[in-house]
Enzyme design. Structure first.
Site, short mmCIF file in Angstrom:
data_model
loop_
_atom_site.label_atom_id
_atom_site.label_comp_id
_atom_site.label_asym_id
_atom_site.label_seq_id
_atom_site.Cartn_x
_atom_site.Cartn_y
_atom_site.Cartn_z
N ASP A 1 1.65 27.57 -49.39
CA ASP A 1 1.03 28.68 -48.67
C ASP A 1 1.81 29.03 -47.41
OD1 ASP A 1 0.48 26.40 -47.25
OD2 ASP A 1 -1.61 26.91 -46.82
N HIS B 1 31.22 32.94 -41.92
CA HIS B 1 29.76 32.90 -41.84
C HIS B 1 29.25 31.46 -41.93
CE1 HIS B 1 29.78 37.34 -43.29
NE2 HIS B 1 29.77 37.26 -41.98
N ASP C 1 28.96 32.38 -32.30
CA ASP C 1 28.59 33.77 -32.56
C ASP C 1 27.06 33.82 -32.60
OD1 ASP C 1 28.08 36.32 -33.61
OD2 ASP C 1 29.81 36.27 -34.94
N ASP D 1 24.87 40.91 -29.83
CA ASP D 1 25.80 40.21 -30.73
C ASP D 1 27.02 39.78 -29.91
OD1 ASP D 1 27.22 39.25 -32.87
OD2 ASP D 1 27.25 41.12 -34.00
N HIS E 1 38.44 40.51 -41.30
CA HIS E 1 37.20 41.28 -41.20
C HIS E 1 37.39 42.49 -40.30
CE1 HIS E 1 36.47 39.69 -37.12
NE2 HIS E 1 36.79 38.49 -37.60
N HIS F 1 31.06 47.12 -35.77
CA HIS F 1 29.97 47.66 -36.58
C HIS F 1 28.91 48.22 -35.66
CE1 HIS F 1 27.47 44.12 -35.64
NE2 HIS F 1 28.49 43.35 -35.96
N HIS G 1 23.62 44.53 -37.87
CA HIS G 1 24.50 45.46 -38.57
C HIS G 1 23.68 46.73 -38.77
CE1 HIS G 1 26.81 41.76 -40.27
NE2 HIS G 1 27.36 42.21 -39.16
N GLU H 1 34.97 42.97 -32.00
CA GLU H 1 35.07 41.54 -32.30
C GLU H 1 36.32 41.17 -33.11
OE1 GLU H 1 32.10 40.19 -35.22
OE2 GLU H 1 31.25 42.21 -35.15
N TYR I 1 42.39 33.61 -37.26
CA TYR I 1 41.96 32.38 -37.93
C TYR I 1 43.19 31.76 -38.60
CZ TYR I 1 37.81 35.17 -37.23
OH TYR I 1 36.84 35.97 -36.66
N ARG J 1 37.44 33.98 -32.17
CA ARG J 1 36.89 35.33 -32.21
C ARG J 1 36.22 35.59 -30.86
NH1 ARG J 1 34.28 34.97 -36.56
NH2 ARG J 1 32.09 34.70 -35.95
N GLU K 1 33.81 38.67 -28.85
CA GLU K 1 32.98 39.84 -29.20
C GLU K 1 32.07 40.24 -28.05
OE1 GLU K 1 29.76 41.06 -32.70
OE2 GLU K 1 30.21 38.95 -32.29
#
Length: 429
Positions: A41, A246, A263, A274, A355, A359, A366, A384, A388, A397, A399
């Site tokens: 539940d 990610h 991040d 962000d 990447h 955005h 996003h 950002e 790597y 990175r 941002e």
């Protein structure tokens, strides 16, 4: 809600702008999100449908908004339907909005209980030609779970097959891309909370700390300042984990000599921030780490200055790729002659920067918006860039969140430490 009351003029103006962009003789319907189940539940925390919130400010489950600008009866031009409470609900779940409270939040005068929806809706459908239905059309969305909006569309098309069906999504994407002054202040608040969390981390990070302990410090600072929590799953990636874009396991020990890429961003009143920062676990960059860091920082500073009216995301990303390419040559990661002979469709820099640079940012991290639409004042983007180097175990990175204005880009995170000397100084205090 934890956040402070929002001026209802935000939602009143948003509805006016929506009405200006839909066809004549139209009725638009927006549903709240479901409370999603886990197991047994259990349920997940509720997060309101961004479009419904944008148009009404209502942050409660089982809510419906109807917009019918040309209704002959003025009371039917904007209608809210809410879940009616009772003693049982109050005892087990807590307070729900009264009609008076919903009016104060939204500026909508016509408010009914949700049990009355079908009767009211049926009477209005007899008057209109077009019905605007809401769908999740984000280009990154992988929609598998059926939403309340999706179930309503099935019901509606079966019961009213002869009406002309229209999509609200293109209108909402257009409107939500430009932030009003009230929205910008809410995003700034989210950014300020994020800043407080980052400054807290600079005093906390050291060899031996676990990634999840850093994440716990972030949560503490967010909740302390009226945020519901992170706007997205926080990435706390030390060492080679920083090369996983990610990475969200956040379960490794931070070790001497490592960098840690973080991040994260606070949500405030459903609006996202962000941030990404990469810092040395021991408080001091090595020569190579600082070298790569400065290259990323240079790309970031150059890219930020391109977030100006008239530019487009495609043009912007091509330009940023060229800047990144030059930095990678300086770092010895790319060969200048190889770059001259590269396939333009497969630029070599993407081995180390795979990447996009920016955005849309807003009610969703996003956020919605058309990638082909030229930048306009009021849009908010992330900036950002990253490098790597898997073979060296280095992932960096950086941002910030940037507001596009007629007078140039405004960095909403300009007070958050970014220069490597400042990072080292604050970590040693």
């Amino acid at each position: 809600m934890r956040y402070l009351p929002i001026d209802s003029n935000l939602f009143i103006e948003n509805r006016k702008r929506f009405c200006d962009r839909i066809k004549r003789c139209s009725l638009a319907v927006f549903h709240s999100n479901d409370i999603m189940p886990t197991n047994a539940d259990g349920t997940m925390p509720f997060r309101q449908n961004s479009d419904l919130f944008y148009l009404s400010g209502i942050d409660q489950e089982e809510s419906i908004l109807l917009i019918y600008p040309e209704a002959k009866d003025a009371r039917n031009r904007e209608i809210l339907f809410l879940r009616e409470t009772n003693d049982h609900i109050l005892t087990w779940e807590g307070y729900k909005l009264t009609k008076e409270q919903a009016y104060e939040i939204s500026g909508i005068k016509s408010i009914y209980w949700i049990t009355e929806f079908k009767q009211v809706f049926n009477s209005l459908m007899a008057e209109v030609e077009h019905i605007y239905v809401n769908t999740n059309e984000h280009i990154r969305a992988d929609v598998e779970v059926e939403s309340r909006d999706a179930r309503f569309i099935k019901y509606c098309k079966e019961k009213y097959p002869a009406h002309q069906y229209e999509r609200s999504a293109p209108v909402m994407h257009y409107l939500r891309a430009i932030k009003s002054e009230i929205e910008i202040e809410l995003i700034k608040k989210a950014c300020n909370i994020t800043e407080m969390a980052f400054r807290r981390l600079l005093k906390f990070i050291k060899p031996g700390v676990m990634e999840y302990e850093i994440e716990a410090e972030i949560y503490h600072e967010f909740l302390k300042h009226r945020s519901r929590g992170p706007a997205y799953s926080s990435i706390i990636a030390s060492g080679a984990n920083a090369c996983i874009l990610h990475y969200v396991d956040n379960n490794r020990e931070c070790k001497e000599g490592d960098l840690i890429l973080m991040d994260f961003g606070a949500e405030y009143a459903n609006y996202a921030s962000d941030l990404t920062r990469t810092v040395p676990v021991n408080g001091t960059f090595t020569k190579r780490q600082r070298e790569v860091y400065n290259s990323v920082l240079q790309v970031m500073k150059t890219a930020k200055n391109m977030l100006v009216p008239g530019n487009t995301l495609d043009q912007y990303h091509v330009f940023v790729g060229t800047v990144m390419q030059n930095e990678l040559i300086k770092l010895g990661l790319l060969n200048e002659s190889d770059v001259k002979n590269q396939d333009p469709e497969k630029p070599l820099y993407k081995k180390y920067f795979m990447h996009g640079t920016s955005h849309f940012l807003g009610l969703d991290v996003h956020d919605v918006g058309n990638k082909y639409r030229p930048f306009e004042a009021g849009m908010v983007f992330t900036c950002e860039p990253g490098i790597y180097i898997r073979e060296e175990g280095i992932g960096i990175r950086l941002e910030n969140d940037i507001l596009v204005t007629a007078n140039g880009p405004v960095d909403l995170m300009q007070d958050i430490p970014l220069e490597p000397d400042d990072i080292e100084r604050l970590m040693k205090e």
